[in-house]
Motif scaffolding. Structure first.
Motif, mmCIF file in Angstrom:
data_model
loop_
_atom_site.group_PDB
_atom_site.id
_atom_site.type_symbol
_atom_site.label_atom_id
_atom_site.label_comp_id
_atom_site.label_asym_id
_atom_site.label_seq_id
_atom_site.Cartn_x
_atom_site.Cartn_y
_atom_site.Cartn_z
ATOM 1 N N ALA A 1 0.832 -1.210 0.000
ATOM 2 C CA ALA A 1 0.000 0.000 0.000
ATOM 3 C C ALA A 1 0.863 1.257 0.000
ATOM 4 C CB ALA A 1 -0.933 -0.008 1.207
ATOM 5 N N LYS A 2 1.960 1.223 0.725
ATOM 6 C CA LYS A 2 2.843 2.391 0.773
ATOM 7 C C LYS A 2 3.452 2.701 -0.590
ATOM 8 C CE LYS A 2 4.062 2.338 5.673
ATOM 9 N NZ LYS A 2 2.851 1.618 6.070
ATOM 10 N N GLN A 3 3.506 1.704 -1.475
ATOM 11 C CA GLN A 3 4.044 1.930 -2.818
ATOM 12 C C GLN A 3 3.030 2.572 -3.757
ATOM 13 O OE1 GLN A 3 5.590 -1.837 -4.257
ATOM 14 N NE2 GLN A 3 7.501 -1.591 -3.143
ATOM 15 N N VAL A 4 1.742 2.375 -3.483
ATOM 16 C CA VAL A 4 0.723 2.844 -4.436
ATOM 17 C C VAL A 4 -0.147 3.981 -3.888
ATOM 18 C CG1 VAL A 4 0.634 0.646 -5.644
ATOM 19 C CG2 VAL A 4 -0.922 1.038 -3.733
ATOM 20 N N VAL A 5 -0.052 4.263 -2.607
ATOM 21 C CA VAL A 5 -0.810 5.391 -2.036
ATOM 22 C C VAL A 5 0.151 6.562 -1.861
ATOM 23 C CG1 VAL A 5 -2.253 6.215 -0.143
ATOM 24 C CG2 VAL A 5 -2.330 3.795 -0.799
ATOM 25 N N PRO A 6 0.020 7.620 -2.644
ATOM 26 C CA PRO A 6 0.945 8.760 -2.537
ATOM 27 C C PRO A 6 0.819 9.454 -1.173
ATOM 28 C CG PRO A 6 -0.353 8.875 -4.577
ATOM 29 C CD PRO A 6 -0.979 7.823 -3.715
ATOM 30 N N ARG A 7 1.934 9.900 -0.658
ATOM 31 C CA ARG A 7 1.897 10.681 0.584
ATOM 32 C C ARG A 7 1.105 11.954 0.343
ATOM 33 N NH1 ARG A 7 3.249 8.208 5.200
ATOM 34 N NH2 ARG A 7 3.570 10.280 6.057
ATOM 35 N N PRO A 8 0.338 12.406 1.323
ATOM 36 C CA PRO A 8 -0.493 13.598 1.108
ATOM 37 C C PRO A 8 0.336 14.863 0.923
ATOM 38 C CG PRO A 8 -0.527 12.944 3.426
ATOM 39 C CD PRO A 8 0.196 11.861 2.693
ATOM 40 N N ARG A 9 -0.095 15.689 -0.013
ATOM 41 C CA ARG A 9 0.576 16.982 -0.208
ATOM 42 C C ARG A 9 0.177 17.967 0.884
ATOM 43 N NH1 ARG A 9 -0.278 17.891 -6.760
ATOM 44 N NH2 ARG A 9 0.921 16.061 -7.446
ATOM 45 N N GLU A 10 -1.066 17.862 1.316
ATOM 46 C CA GLU A 10 -1.544 18.761 2.367
ATOM 47 C C GLU A 10 -1.039 18.274 3.723
ATOM 48 O OE1 GLU A 10 -3.518 16.896 0.532
ATOM 49 O OE2 GLU A 10 -4.395 18.218 -0.984
ATOM 50 N N ARG A 11 -0.874 19.214 4.635
ATOM 51 C CA ARG A 11 -0.350 18.879 5.959
ATOM 52 C C ARG A 11 -1.453 18.796 7.006
ATOM 53 N NH1 ARG A 11 2.302 22.864 7.926
ATOM 54 N NH2 ARG A 11 3.375 21.612 9.500
ATOM 55 N N THR A 12 -2.702 18.837 6.571
ATOM 56 C CA THR A 12 -3.802 18.844 7.535
ATOM 57 C C THR A 12 -3.990 17.467 8.158
ATOM 58 O OG1 THR A 12 -5.497 18.270 5.902
ATOM 59 C CG2 THR A 12 -4.990 20.618 6.198
ATOM 60 N N PHE A 13 -4.589 17.470 9.331
ATOM 61 C CA PHE A 13 -4.909 16.223 10.030
ATOM 62 C C PHE A 13 -5.854 15.374 9.185
ATOM 63 C CE2 PHE A 13 -7.482 14.139 13.558
ATOM 64 C CZ PHE A 13 -6.531 13.167 13.828
ATOM 65 N N LEU A 14 -6.824 16.016 8.528
ATOM 66 C CA LEU A 14 -7.767 15.301 7.672
ATOM 67 C C LEU A 14 -7.033 14.578 6.542
ATOM 68 C CD1 LEU A 14 -10.695 14.654 6.777
ATOM 69 C CD2 LEU A 14 -10.611 16.764 5.412
#
Length: 325
Positions: free
Chosen positions: A186-199
């Motif tokens: 999953a870590k390979q296919v789910v991009p890290r979020p660009r936004e820094r919000t908790f949501l």
């Protein structure tokens, strides 16, 4: 007049509902059959066992078979072979994993699902190893190789884990092995979020967990998130007050990094600053993000691969998420 119309409409509505349910079941059965038909030749090498039984004379052969595991000179490996603690470690792993059949079947099913939803994915060769109980690196997934450190799956009561906090030791069990591999994928296919919000961070982890729903449809939720059954029951029972706490404290769009430690990172409990904290499991922000993504997928016709790259804000708004009371 209204009642007469309703009397005529109601049976039609019931029939439509039944049709929708039956269609959904038929679609699920079709997908399950297609996944079952995915060819899978999973190669598994028990390096841990081969190394433990090879002796010094077997080192050249092992080095030839596994060159990527032998960057150090032979003297380092010979010392490891003769170290009493390492010998005991190999014995403990060998006793616990005399058979790897159940895990192999779980991995085959996992990779069949991955291949179905991500057909371009190249299934790696699986190599079982030991890593001195480095539980933070129990699974290493590369483009072509999957390393599984079996000394991290000896069971929560094993003597090697006696000094670990219980929330960590709980996950050092073979029941979580396939789920941990799914997490690495999953870590390979789910991009890290660009936004820094908790949501955004909640939904990032929610995507990872939802992906496990898809890739491991017959696995208990507790194994997907690393909870005990009591932890999972607590999370579902307190979903509404948790969500209310997040809203009332205006956490959703906060960029405070302390919220990571309080609600997202593995921990013995979550930190609401309330008396009930000690009763709660950790990672409750991930749990809530999971429920938001589940709600989104129930209410929208979106492919799994498309979900992985969708913005958190869009997922949240279109989810119509309502926590259980």
């Amino acid at each position: 007049m209204y009642c007469k119309i309703l009397a005529k409409v109601k049976p039609i509505f019931i029939l439509l509902s039944v049709f929708v349910i039956l269609s959904s079941c038929n679609d699920s059965d079709k997908v399950a059959k297609e996944i079952a038909a995915v060819p899978m030749d999973l190669k598994i090498a028990r390096f841990d066992r081969e190394f433990a039984s090879s002796g010094e004379e077997g080192l050249p052969g092992l080095r030839k078979m596994y060159p990527y595991l032998f960057p150090a000179p032979d003297s380092v490996w010979i010392a490891k072979m003769n170290d009493s603690l390492q010998i005991e470690l190999f014995q403990e792993v060998g006793n616990a994993f005399r058979s790897f059949e159940d895990e192999e079947e779980g991995l085959v099913q996992l990779f069949k699902h991955i291949k179905y939803y991500f057909p371009e994915y190249a299934v790696p060769k699986v190599i079982t190893v030991t890593n001195d109980v480095d539980y933070n690196n129990r699974i290493i997934l590369t483009d072509s190789l999957l390393f599984i450190s079996l000394d991290n799956y000896l069971g929560p009561e094993h003597k090697y884990y006696g000094g670990f906090q219980r929330y960590i030791a709980h996950t050092l069990d073979r029941n979580f092995l396939v789920s941990d591999v799914a997490s690495s994928f999953a870590k390979q296919v789910v991009p890290r979020p660009r936004e820094r919000t908790f949501l955004a961070r909640m939904i990032y982890f929610g995507k990872e967990l939802y992906l496990k729903d898809v890739l491991m449809p017959n696995v208990d939720d507790r194994k997907k998130i690393g909870y005990s059954q009591e932890d999972l029951d607590w999370a579902f029972a307190n979903e509404e007050p948790m969500w209310r706490n997040f809203i009332e404290n205006e956490y959703l769009y906060s960029t405070d990094n302390k919220l990571n430690q309080r609600f997202l990172e593995p921990a013995p409990f979550s930190k609401f600053g309330l008396e009930l904290d000690n009763e709660s499991p950790g990672k409750l922000g991930r749990f809530v993000g999971w429920q938001i993504v589940r709600a989104f997928m129930e209410n929208n016709d979106v492919a799994v691969k498309q979900l992985m790259t969708m913005p958190a804000e869009e997922i949240f708004k279109k989810s119509n998420y309502k926590p259980r009371n």
